[in-house]
Scaffold this motif. Structure first.
Motif, short mmCIF file in Angstrom:
data_model
loop_
_atom_site.label_atom_id
_atom_site.label_comp_id
_atom_site.label_asym_id
_atom_site.label_seq_id
_atom_site.Cartn_x
_atom_site.Cartn_y
_atom_site.Cartn_z
N ASN A 54 -9.37 38.35 -0.22
CA ASN A 54 -10.70 37.74 -0.28
C ASN A 54 -11.68 38.80 -0.76
O ASN A 54 -11.44 40.00 -0.61
CB ASN A 54 -11.12 37.24 1.11
N ILE A 55 -12.80 38.37 -1.32
CA ILE A 55 -13.80 39.31 -1.84
C ILE A 55 -15.18 38.86 -1.38
O ILE A 55 -15.57 37.71 -1.60
CB ILE A 55 -13.76 39.40 -3.37
N ILE A 56 -15.90 39.76 -0.75
CA ILE A 56 -17.31 39.53 -0.41
C ILE A 56 -18.14 40.58 -1.12
O ILE A 56 -17.96 41.79 -0.86
CB ILE A 56 -17.55 39.58 1.11
N PHE A 57 -19.01 40.14 -1.99
CA PHE A 57 -19.86 41.06 -2.74
C PHE A 57 -21.29 40.91 -2.24
O PHE A 57 -21.92 39.88 -2.42
CB PHE A 57 -19.80 40.77 -4.24
N ILE A 58 -21.78 41.95 -1.58
CA ILE A 58 -23.12 41.92 -0.98
C ILE A 58 -24.06 42.74 -1.83
O ILE A 58 -23.83 43.94 -2.07
CB ILE A 58 -23.09 42.47 0.46
N LEU A 59 -25.14 42.11 -2.28
CA LEU A 59 -26.10 42.77 -3.16
C LEU A 59 -27.47 42.80 -2.50
O LEU A 59 -28.02 41.75 -2.15
CB LEU A 59 -26.17 42.04 -4.49
N TYR A 66 -35.74 34.44 5.55
CA TYR A 66 -34.75 34.21 4.50
C TYR A 66 -33.50 35.08 4.66
O TYR A 66 -32.37 34.61 4.45
CB TYR A 66 -35.37 34.44 3.13
N THR A 67 -33.68 36.33 5.05
CA THR A 67 -32.52 37.20 5.25
C THR A 67 -31.56 36.61 6.27
O THR A 67 -30.33 36.62 6.07
CB THR A 67 -32.98 38.60 5.69
N ASP A 68 -32.11 36.06 7.33
CA ASP A 68 -31.27 35.47 8.37
C ASP A 68 -30.63 34.15 7.92
O ASP A 68 -29.48 33.85 8.27
CB ASP A 68 -32.08 35.24 9.64
N LEU A 69 -31.37 33.37 7.14
CA LEU A 69 -30.81 32.11 6.64
C LEU A 69 -29.58 32.37 5.78
O LEU A 69 -28.58 31.66 5.86
CB LEU A 69 -31.86 31.35 5.83
N LEU A 70 -29.66 33.39 4.94
CA LEU A 70 -28.52 33.70 4.06
C LEU A 70 -27.33 34.18 4.88
O LEU A 70 -26.18 33.80 4.60
CB LEU A 70 -28.93 34.74 3.03
N ALA A 71 -27.59 35.00 5.86
CA ALA A 71 -26.50 35.46 6.72
C ALA A 71 -25.87 34.29 7.48
O ALA A 71 -24.64 34.23 7.64
CB ALA A 71 -27.01 36.52 7.70
N PHE A 85 -14.08 34.05 -2.91
CA PHE A 85 -15.02 35.04 -3.44
C PHE A 85 -16.42 34.60 -3.02
O PHE A 85 -16.89 33.54 -3.42
CB PHE A 85 -14.93 35.12 -4.96
N LEU A 86 -17.06 35.42 -2.21
CA LEU A 86 -18.40 35.12 -1.72
C LEU A 86 -19.38 36.16 -2.24
O LEU A 86 -19.25 37.35 -1.95
CB LEU A 86 -18.41 35.11 -0.18
N SER A 87 -20.35 35.71 -3.02
CA SER A 87 -21.46 36.56 -3.44
C SER A 87 -22.60 36.33 -2.46
O SER A 87 -23.09 35.20 -2.32
CB SER A 87 -21.92 36.20 -4.85
N LEU A 88 -23.02 37.38 -1.79
CA LEU A 88 -24.10 37.30 -0.82
C LEU A 88 -25.24 38.18 -1.33
O LEU A 88 -25.26 39.39 -1.11
CB LEU A 88 -23.62 37.76 0.56
N HIS A 89 -26.16 37.55 -2.05
CA HIS A 89 -27.20 38.28 -2.78
C HIS A 89 -28.55 38.13 -2.07
O HIS A 89 -29.29 37.17 -2.31
CB HIS A 89 -27.29 37.80 -4.21
N PHE A 90 -28.83 39.06 -1.19
CA PHE A 90 -30.09 39.03 -0.45
C PHE A 90 -31.27 39.33 -1.37
O PHE A 90 -31.12 39.98 -2.41
CB PHE A 90 -30.05 40.06 0.68
N THR A 91 -32.46 38.89 -0.95
CA THR A 91 -33.68 39.31 -1.64
C THR A 91 -34.27 40.55 -0.97
O THR A 91 -35.15 41.20 -1.55
CB THR A 91 -34.74 38.19 -1.64
#
Length: 473
Positions: free
Chosen positions: A40-45, A200-205, A222-228
């Motif tokens: 699995n791949i989690i990409f956190i930006l 918003y940070t918490d909503l994305l998490a 594959f999960l892209s987790l792109h925070f603002t």
């Protein structure tokens, strides 16, 4: 001598990035993982996070224990770069594995406002679309910033699921792309506008935790987790009153170090919840987790020991933190001096997933999996940048860096002189001339910067330490 060492020697002779891309495809992918055990791949930006904004990278004003733990469990890069000194341009490089300057949308610095005319063409192969071909399910939660509906969007470029914002920034509480009653929310479930309450940070998490909780381990994801975060506006999780008061998301009259610390530590805690869920589901051992930033920091970020910031090709504008963990394959507590850049992640992660790039769109990035897994030693790179504002150019070749900014030219040894203070151009005229020539050759292979291309810079009107306005075309 191995083909890898031959390639390294060629790099030292200063081959262009285009040559490097063709070399990469010839030797990198034999290091791919067994397809039966695809990770699995989690990409956190993160967004606008400075190089020194994590305590593991030198932050002392606050602590980031979750990301520090991630670094301790895997590998930390000390010489990782972003494709650009601004957000959407880097995101083009990240998702395509190629220099963003090959695409019209990638020229924008950044794409401003809602754009349904400039964006990532749906027909262009992407990291999520290529992973889907190898059997992955794909999701993006967070910031897209690669063009707006109806022509562009995550669901048109390889993602099965999307929840987040299409543009460059939204208020953390109202989720609007502007301020005031007339501003519209930029929060979507797929291609449908939605309204939700929360920071918003918490909503994305929350969405990432829910998504991971539904995975059964029978199919890789594959999960892209792109925070603002920690992009402006400057609002911590208890600052909802601030969101009602600000007159612009740029928020030039707000923010401070304390607020910034709250934004980054909330980001760290949110990522910790995601990693905890991964462990609780028993999926952590064969999951690659990558964490990095889309460009260098600004205003309240810590970029030490570098100078410069977002919108500048000084190291502080393009040097970023980068962490990668894969317990089944990567030894813990590793630190690498390998030079890396955003567009490397596509060929690297494809190799780990037993995938290959599209032959018609060869990556400019390189597969760094052999170095990450310890099968090869770090090797020199040749990387190129340009930035319209202040007429900036940069090349990194080995330890050398050529920089042009506002018609001033420099040659630095960025390993010995991290602050970029000692101009070695006169002492090393051959190196100086060679890097300039290489930049010209590379630049001729990219789309030209035209008058209609937008560019963002920080000058003395909004930031006192940039008192000399140098903005140019």
């Amino acid at each position: 001598m191995s083909s890898f060492n031959n390639n390294r020697r060629r790099v030292l002779k200063g081959l262009s990035a285009l040559s490097l891309a063709s070399i990469a495809t010839s030797w990198n992918f034999p290091f791919a993982a067994d397809k039966k055990g695809q990770p699995n791949i989690i990409f956190i930006l993160a967004d606008d996070l400075g190089y020194g904004d994590l305590s593991v990278y030198g932050q002392t004003d606050f602590q980031t224990p979750q990301l520090d733990r991630l670094a301790q469990q895997g590998l930390r890069f000390t010489q990782a770069y972003s494709n650009s000194a601004v957000c959407s341009a880097t995101r083009f490089g990240l998702i395509t594995g190629r220099y963003q300057y090959r695409l019209r949308g990638g020229l924008e610095e950044p794409i401003a406002g809602a754009s349904d005319t400039i964006g990532l063409p749906p027909e262009h192969p992407t990291l999520p679309s290529l992973l889907k071909k190898t059997g992955y399910t794909t999701a993006l939660f967070g910031k897209w910033h690669l063009g707006s509906l109806p022509k562009f969007g995550p669901l048109k470029s390889g993602y099965d699921v999307f929840f987040g914002n299409y543009g460059g920034a939204i208020d953390y509480f109202t989720h609007k792309a502007g301020s005031g009653e007339n501003a519209r929310e930029d929060l979507f479930e797929g291609e449908v506008p939605v309204h939700q309450v929360g920071y918003y940070t918490d909503l994305l998490a929350n969405r990432a935790v829910d998504y991971i909780g539904k995975q059964d381990g029978n199919k890789p994801f594959f999960l892209s987790l792109h925070f603002t975060a920690p992009h402006w506006p400057w609002e911590g999780p208890q600052d909802e009153a601030t969101s009602r008061e600000i007159k612009s998301l740029f928020h030039y009259d707000g923010g401070n170090l304390a607020t910034y610390a709250k934004m980054v530590t909330t980001l760290d805690a949110a990522i910790g919840r995601v990693l905890q869920t991964l462990e609780q589901r028993g999926l952590d051992q064969n999951t690659i987790v990558v964490f990095t930033s889309d460009n260098g920091g600004e205003r309240f970020s810590k970029t030490w020991p570098f100078s410069g910031q977002k919108t500048e090709l000084l190291e502080g504008g393009i040097r970023v933190p980068a962490l990668v963990r894969w317990p089944e394959k990567i030894k813990p507590a590793q630190v690498t001096e390998q030079v890396a850049i955003s567009m490397d992640w596509l060929p690297t992660l494809l190799a780990a997933a037993s995938g290959t790039p599209d032959a018609a769109y060869k990556p400019d990035g390189e597969n760094l999996l052999p170095v990450i897994l310890g099968a090869e030693n770090p090797y020199p790179r040749t990387l190129f940048w340009r930035y319209k504002a202040n007429k900036q150019r940069a090349v990194r070749l080995g330890n050398w860096k050529y920089l042009k900014i506002a018609d001033n030219e420099f040659l630095f040894d960025v390993v010995a002189d991290q602050r970029e203070r000692a101009n070695l151009a006169e002492k090393n005229p051959e190196v100086f001339t060679r890097l300039k020539q290489q930049w010209d050759e590379w630049n001729a292979s990219m789309l030209p910067i035209t008058d209609d291309v937008g560019s963002h810079a920080v000058d003395g009107k909004v930031q006192a330490d940039r008192y000399r306005s140098l903005v140019g075309d």
